[in-house]
Design a protein around this motif. Structure first.
Motif, PDB file in Angstrom:
ATOM      1  N   ILE A   1      -3.750  -7.254  -0.931  1.00  0.00           N
ATOM      2  CA  ILE A   1      -4.405  -6.394   0.067  1.00  0.00           C
ATOM      3  C   ILE A   1      -5.899  -6.673   0.107  1.00  0.00           C
ATOM      4  O   ILE A   1      -6.483  -6.869   1.167  1.00  0.00           O
ATOM      5  N   ARG A   2      -6.508  -6.739  -1.083  1.00  0.00           N
ATOM      6  CA  ARG A   2      -7.954  -6.977  -1.146  1.00  0.00           C
ATOM      7  C   ARG A   2      -8.326  -8.369  -0.660  1.00  0.00           C
ATOM      8  O   ARG A   2      -9.414  -8.580  -0.114  1.00  0.00           O
TER       9      ARG A   2
ATOM     10  N   CYS B   1      -6.733 -10.172   1.597  1.00  0.00           N
ATOM     11  CA  CYS B   1      -6.456 -10.390   3.019  1.00  0.00           C
ATOM     12  C   CYS B   1      -7.288  -9.495   3.929  1.00  0.00           C
ATOM     13  O   CYS B   1      -7.298  -9.676   5.140  1.00  0.00           O
ATOM     14  N   ARG B   2      -7.987  -8.548   3.317  1.00  0.00           N
ATOM     15  CA  ARG B   2      -8.708  -7.542   4.093  1.00  0.00           C
ATOM     16  C   ARG B   2      -9.687  -8.177   5.085  1.00  0.00           C
ATOM     17  O   ARG B   2      -9.604  -7.960   6.269  1.00  0.00           O
TER      18      ARG B   2
ATOM     19  N   ASP C   1     -11.903  -2.714  -8.706  1.00  0.00           N
ATOM     20  CA  ASP C   1     -11.140  -2.082  -7.645  1.00  0.00           C
ATOM     21  C   ASP C   1      -9.773  -1.604  -8.127  1.00  0.00           C
ATOM     22  O   ASP C   1      -9.288  -0.561  -7.701  1.00  0.00           O
TER      23      ASP C   1
END
Lengths: 159, 159
Positions: free
Chosen positions: A53-54, A56-57, A71
């Motif tokens: 997620i981080r 591809c953000r 994070d």
DNA sequence: AGGATTTCGTTGAGCAGTCAGCAATTGACT
DNA sequence: AGTCAATTGCTGACTGCTCAACGAAATCCT
């Protein structure tokens, strides 16, 4: 002796304790459910999804291991081994940072992108079902507001 | 390729994902904080406190390992080893159930009661500070309502 | 009654994280 | 420039859990 037992019972039954128990239980159960669903259907853990997620953000932005560690609330060694596994699974690759030679950037591979898209679908189904749907419509924003406030308080704490 | 990157970015930035992230983060950070405070000041882990809470709740009632496992969302082997450690630390003792000879009851020792009372104080200070205080007064009940609903949904789910 | 199924706790092996200590690099202070 | 401190990631030893397989006890089903 009996006195102490009663005192203990009072402490164990306090509303504060019950309420807080709800939070912990909801979070762990939700995470477990997501984790098993992801493992079964995509072959990755929930933690790995959080990494993806981080990554591809913001497609341009570089993400260091340090940033991931903070994070995900893991230690730096925890991240080292996690990225080891993800690299071995072909989901990400390490790129030495040109700006700071101590630092390592982590990037998703093509395969990482593909798996992420599958995993995100599974993830959002579970979240939709057990996190969004059960909660009354106007409680939901209160809930997220409250969670933001808690996180902010935790972030701003000195200790 | 770029197409997939954008698609991934959209998924990674979805509101659902962000909101759920808040819950996980709040829960893990809170738990970590409580855990380190308890370890430092009382020499026990957060998980052990959760056990003691259940044992002290209703002084007469017997609590089996099975029940603890379900309540703490641990596997039965996890509980076995946890109770091993707590027994070794003199916090609890095992009593074979007279009703069911497969089952084992767990009881707090005197020392367990004492440690529990100390730990409950530490626990409630942290919870008060980072869970109750940061949240607006009328968001709080909404928060706990929402958490109850989530837990209920999880409990009632077949899979 | 008596055999199949389920439940409760335990154990060995393995996994995913922590902590403490390390080397390399960078930043800060004179 | 030159040392001292802080930061970044890695490694060995350990912890706390899971999973799979098990034995003993209880329950179900005819």
């Amino acid at each position: 002796m009996t006195r102490r037992g009663d005192q203990a019972a009072r402490a164990a039954n306090s509303q504060l304790v019950q309420d807080f128990g709800l939070l912990i239980k909801a979070a762990t159960r939700l995470e477990q459910r997501i984790d098993t669903a992801l493992r079964r259907e995509c072959g990755i853990s929930h933690t790995m999804l959080e990494v993806l997620i981080r990554l591809c953000r913001k497609p341009g932005e570089e993400v260091s291991q340090r940033r991931l560690a903070e994070d995900l609330t893991l230690t730096s060694s925890g991240i080292t081994r996690l990225i080891d596994r993800m690299e071995e699974a072909g989901l990400v690759c390490r790129v030495p940072s040109p700006e700071d030679r101590r630092s390592v950037w982590v990037e998703p591979t093509d395969h990482g992108h593909t798996v992420f898209l599958e995993a995100a679908t599974v993830h959002s189904h579970v979240v939709e079902r057990y996190f969004v749907t059960p909660v009354a419509r106007d409680d939901y924003t209160r809930l997220t507001d409250a969670l933001s406030d808690i996180n902010e308080a935790l972030r701003n704490a000195a200790d």
